[in-house]
Design a protein around this motif. Structure first.
Motif, PDB file in Angstrom:
ATOM      1  N   GLN A   1       0.833  -1.201   0.000  1.00 40.24           N
ATOM      2  CA  GLN A   1       0.000   0.000   0.000  1.00 40.24           C
ATOM      3  C   GLN A   1       0.869   1.253   0.000  1.00 40.24           C
ATOM      4  O   GLN A   1       0.554   2.235  -0.681  1.00 40.24           O
ATOM      5  N   ALA A   2       1.985   1.227   0.723  1.00 36.96           N
ATOM      6  CA  ALA A   2       2.883   2.380   0.751  1.00 36.96           C
ATOM      7  C   ALA A   2       3.499   2.624  -0.623  1.00 36.96           C
ATOM      8  O   ALA A   2       3.640   3.776  -1.063  1.00 36.96           O
ATOM      9  N   ALA A   3       3.861   1.536  -1.321  1.00 39.69           N
ATOM     10  CA  ALA A   3       4.443   1.692  -2.649  1.00 39.69           C
ATOM     11  C   ALA A   3       3.421   2.240  -3.638  1.00 39.69           C
ATOM     12  O   ALA A   3       3.738   3.089  -4.484  1.00 39.69           O
ATOM     13  N   LEU A   4       2.177   1.771  -3.545  1.00 37.26           N
ATOM     14  CA  LEU A   4       1.131   2.271  -4.437  1.00 37.26           C
ATOM     15  C   LEU A   4       0.862   3.753  -4.185  1.00 37.26           C
ATOM     16  O   LEU A   4       0.680   4.535  -5.136  1.00 37.26           O
ATOM     17  N   GLU A   5       0.830   4.160  -2.935  1.00 36.28           N
ATOM     18  CA  GLU A   5       0.593   5.575  -2.628  1.00 36.28           C
ATOM     19  C   GLU A   5       1.750   6.440  -3.139  1.00 36.28           C
ATOM     20  O   GLU A   5       1.533   7.517  -3.705  1.00 36.28           O
ATOM     21  N   THR A   6       2.965   5.979  -2.923  1.00 36.93           N
ATOM     22  CA  THR A   6       4.126   6.741  -3.399  1.00 36.93           C
ATOM     23  C   THR A   6       4.135   6.819  -4.920  1.00 36.93           C
ATOM     24  O   THR A   6       4.426   7.882  -5.502  1.00 36.93           O
ATOM     25  N   LEU A   7       3.811   5.726  -5.591  1.00 34.68           N
ATOM     26  CA  LEU A   7       3.763   5.716  -7.045  1.00 34.68           C
ATOM     27  C   LEU A   7       2.687   6.664  -7.563  1.00 34.68           C
ATOM     28  O   LEU A   7       2.878   7.348  -8.583  1.00 34.68           O
TER      29      LEU A   7
ATOM     30  N   VAL B   1       9.037  15.318  -9.202  1.00 36.18           N
ATOM     31  CA  VAL B   1       8.891  15.637  -7.787  1.00 36.18           C
ATOM     32  C   VAL B   1      10.101  15.109  -7.033  1.00 36.18           C
ATOM     33  O   VAL B   1      10.686  14.088  -7.408  1.00 36.18           O
ATOM     34  N   THR B   2      10.476  15.817  -5.959  1.00 35.50           N
ATOM     35  CA  THR B   2      11.629  15.406  -5.152  1.00 35.50           C
ATOM     36  C   THR B   2      11.197  14.410  -4.080  1.00 35.50           C
ATOM     37  O   THR B   2      10.007  14.233  -3.782  1.00 35.50           O
ATOM     38  N   ARG B   3      12.202  13.767  -3.487  1.00 32.28           N
ATOM     39  CA  ARG B   3      11.922  12.779  -2.443  1.00 32.28           C
ATOM     40  C   ARG B   3      11.325  13.440  -1.212  1.00 32.28           C
ATOM     41  O   ARG B   3      10.400  12.892  -0.577  1.00 32.28           O
TER      42      ARG B   3
ATOM     43  N   ALA C   1       6.614  14.701   2.319  1.00 30.62           N
ATOM     44  CA  ALA C   1       5.737  15.708   2.908  1.00 30.62           C
ATOM     45  C   ALA C   1       4.281  15.445   2.561  1.00 30.62           C
ATOM     46  O   ALA C   1       3.391  15.649   3.393  1.00 30.62           O
ATOM     47  N   ILE C   2       4.020  15.000   1.359  1.00 27.54           N
ATOM     48  CA  ILE C   2       2.636  14.730   0.961  1.00 27.54           C
ATOM     49  C   ILE C   2       2.091  13.516   1.704  1.00 27.54           C
ATOM     50  O   ILE C   2       0.943  13.516   2.176  1.00 27.54           O
ATOM     51  N   ARG C   3       2.894  12.475   1.832  1.00 29.70           N
ATOM     52  CA  ARG C   3       2.428  11.249   2.495  1.00 29.70           C
ATOM     53  C   ARG C   3       2.533  11.337   4.008  1.00 29.70           C
ATOM     54  O   ARG C   3       1.866  10.588   4.726  1.00 29.70           O
ATOM     55  N   GLY C   4       3.386  12.220   4.519  1.00 31.13           N
ATOM     56  CA  GLY C   4       3.518  12.376   5.961  1.00 31.13           C
ATOM     57  C   GLY C   4       4.465  11.387   6.609  1.00 31.13           C
ATOM     58  O   GLY C   4       4.570  11.349   7.838  1.00 31.13           O
ATOM     59  N   VAL C   5       5.170  10.597   5.799  1.00 31.93           N
ATOM     60  CA  VAL C   5       6.134   9.621   6.327  1.00 31.93           C
ATOM     61  C   VAL C   5       7.370   9.637   5.442  1.00 31.93           C
ATOM     62  O   VAL C   5       7.345  10.155   4.311  1.00 31.93           O
ATOM     63  N   ASN C   6       8.434   9.040   5.941  1.00 26.41           N
ATOM     64  CA  ASN C   6       9.658   8.929   5.170  1.00 26.41           C
ATOM     65  C   ASN C   6       9.461   7.885   4.061  1.00 26.41           C
ATOM     66  O   ASN C   6       9.035   6.761   4.321  1.00 26.41           O
TER      67      ASN C   6
ATOM     68  N   ASP D   1      11.992   7.035   1.667  1.00 27.41           N
ATOM     69  CA  ASP D   1      13.244   6.685   1.011  1.00 27.41           C
ATOM     70  C   ASP D   1      13.284   5.221   0.597  1.00 27.41           C
ATOM     71  O   ASP D   1      13.668   4.877  -0.536  1.00 27.41           O
ATOM     72  N   GLY D   2      12.884   4.322   1.495  1.00 23.58           N
ATOM     73  CA  GLY D   2      12.925   2.900   1.170  1.00 23.58           C
ATOM     74  C   GLY D   2      11.944   2.532   0.067  1.00 23.58           C
ATOM     75  O   GLY D   2      12.260   1.731  -0.832  1.00 23.58           O
ATOM     76  N   VAL D   3      10.759   3.136   0.085  1.00 24.66           N
ATOM     77  CA  VAL D   3       9.764   2.832  -0.943  1.00 24.66           C
ATOM     78  C   VAL D   3      10.236   3.329  -2.302  1.00 24.66           C
ATOM     79  O   VAL D   3      10.049   2.659  -3.328  1.00 24.66           O
ATOM     80  N   ILE D   4      10.858   4.498  -2.322  1.00 26.59           N
ATOM     81  CA  ILE D   4      11.344   5.049  -3.590  1.00 26.59           C
ATOM     82  C   ILE D   4      12.434   4.164  -4.173  1.00 26.59           C
ATOM     83  O   ILE D   4      12.477   3.909  -5.391  1.00 26.59           O
ATOM     84  N   ARG D   5      13.322   3.649  -3.318  1.00 30.31           N
ATOM     85  CA  ARG D   5      14.356   2.744  -3.818  1.00 30.31           C
ATOM     86  C   ARG D   5      13.729   1.487  -4.413  1.00 30.31           C
ATOM     87  O   ARG D   5      14.198   0.961  -5.440  1.00 30.31           O
ATOM     88  N   THR D   6      12.665   0.994  -3.790  1.00 33.16           N
ATOM     89  CA  THR D   6      11.988  -0.198  -4.327  1.00 33.16           C
ATOM     90  C   THR D   6      11.369   0.080  -5.687  1.00 33.16           C
ATOM     91  O   THR D   6      11.491  -0.735  -6.625  1.00 33.16           O
ATOM     92  N   LEU D   7      10.733   1.234  -5.830  1.00 38.05           N
ATOM     93  CA  LEU D   7      10.110   1.581  -7.108  1.00 38.05           C
ATOM     94  C   LEU D   7      11.151   1.801  -8.201  1.00 38.05           C
ATOM     95  O   LEU D   7      10.924   1.430  -9.359  1.00 38.05           O
ATOM     96  N   VAL D   8      12.298   2.377  -7.832  1.00 43.29           N
ATOM     97  CA  VAL D   8      13.370   2.556  -8.818  1.00 43.29           C
ATOM     98  C   VAL D   8      13.939   1.205  -9.237  1.00 43.29           C
ATOM     99  O   VAL D   8      14.229   0.963 -10.416  1.00 43.29           O
TER     100      VAL D   8
END
Length: 282
Positions: A190-196, A205-207, A212-217, A219-226
């Motif tokens: 769910q976190a990956a879908l929201e970040t995507l 958009v920057t990390r 800031a939009i999601r209200g949580v860090n 970094d790990g989700v972005i690395r997974t999507l990349v």
């Protein structure tokens, strides 16, 4: 007269013969211009119709017309007949035009290529591979897609990510999923879908902006999507120098979209009190 006397007479005449240019006029004739010998006149007088020849060592006349001598020219007939050009010249090789495929062969070639591609392929690439005009490839792809839909096949041909590719039909997705996954879950969290979703609608958009939009860090989700190839870096922000992220071509391919303009609007999915929530967050 015998033969010996005749030979002696001819020998005496030959010995007494004087050439015309050595003869002198008789003394009884009045002095005057000598009669020119026709042989000497022919030698001395130039022929008016003959071209003038410059003396050896003389400078050429700048106004005189000089005949041009160019390279040997090979005619089209000689090239077509495969003859060797005259004078050792080089023949111009004209490539033969590519053969024009009929509709049945063109359709079969397109279907064969689309079965082996691992990503959407553009009409221009298909036209270059088949050496056919792009004006024929586009309508033929539309015709193939329409025929698959009419026949009710379990797959369809559609545009995605700026190209064409074969896809299974949505009504058979459960069977395909059961075969491919074989009991293994490879879905995004769910976190990956929201970040995507944030990257898709706010790109680039920057990390920090995503967090800031999601209200949580994130970094790990972005690395997974990349790592999965769904998002990619696309430069840096001019003010902060932070990396910018955007969705990739694989993202469009996985969702079956031709471009980002095909993304559904967000308005129907927003809560009714979104303005109140925004004011409270301020």
């Amino acid at each position: 007269m015998t033969n010996e006397e005749r030979r002696d007479s001819l020998a005496d005449q030959a010995a007494a013969w004087i050439p015309p240019w050595q003869r002198t006029a008789p003394e009884s004739n009045a002095p005057g211009p000598a009669t020119p010998d026709p042989v000497e006149s022919a030698r001395a007088e130039p022929d008016p119709a003959a071209p003038e020849t410059a003396e050896p060592g003389a400078a050429p006349d700048p106004g005189a017309e000089v005949p041009r001598q160019g390279p040997p020219v090979t005619t089209i007939a000689e090239e077509g007949a495969g003859r060797r050009p005259r004078g050792g010249g080089r023949a111009r090789v004209v490539p033969e035009p590519p053969p024009v495929l009929d509709d049945a062969e063109l359709r079969g070639a397109l279907e064969a290529i689309l079965l082996v591609v691992d990503e959407p392929v553009s009409e221009l690439t298909l036209a270059q591979v088949l050496e056919q005009p792009a004006e024929r490839v586009g309508p033929m792809l539309d015709q193939i897609a329409a025929s698959y839909t009419t026949a009710g096949h379990g797959f369809e041909l559609r545009r995605a990510a700026g190209g064409w590719r074969l896809y299974t039909r949505p009504e058979y997705a459960t069977y395909v999923e059961r075969f491919v996954l074989d009991g293994q879950s490879v879905r995004l969290t769910q976190a990956a879908l929201e970040t995507l979703a944030v990257v898709a609608y706010r790109q680039p958009v920057t990390r920090s902006r995503i967090s800031a939009i999601r209200g949580v860090n994130c970094d790990g989700v972005i690395r997974t999507l990349v790592t999965r190839g769904l998002i990619e870096e696309c430069g840096t922000e001019s003010d902060s120098g932070a990396y910018l992220y955007r969705t990739s071509t694989m993202f469009l391919e996985k969702l079956g979209l031709n471009s980002l303009d095909d993304l559904p609007p967000l308005a129907p999915f927003l809560p009714d009190d979104v303005e109140e929530l925004a004011d409270a967050a301020r």
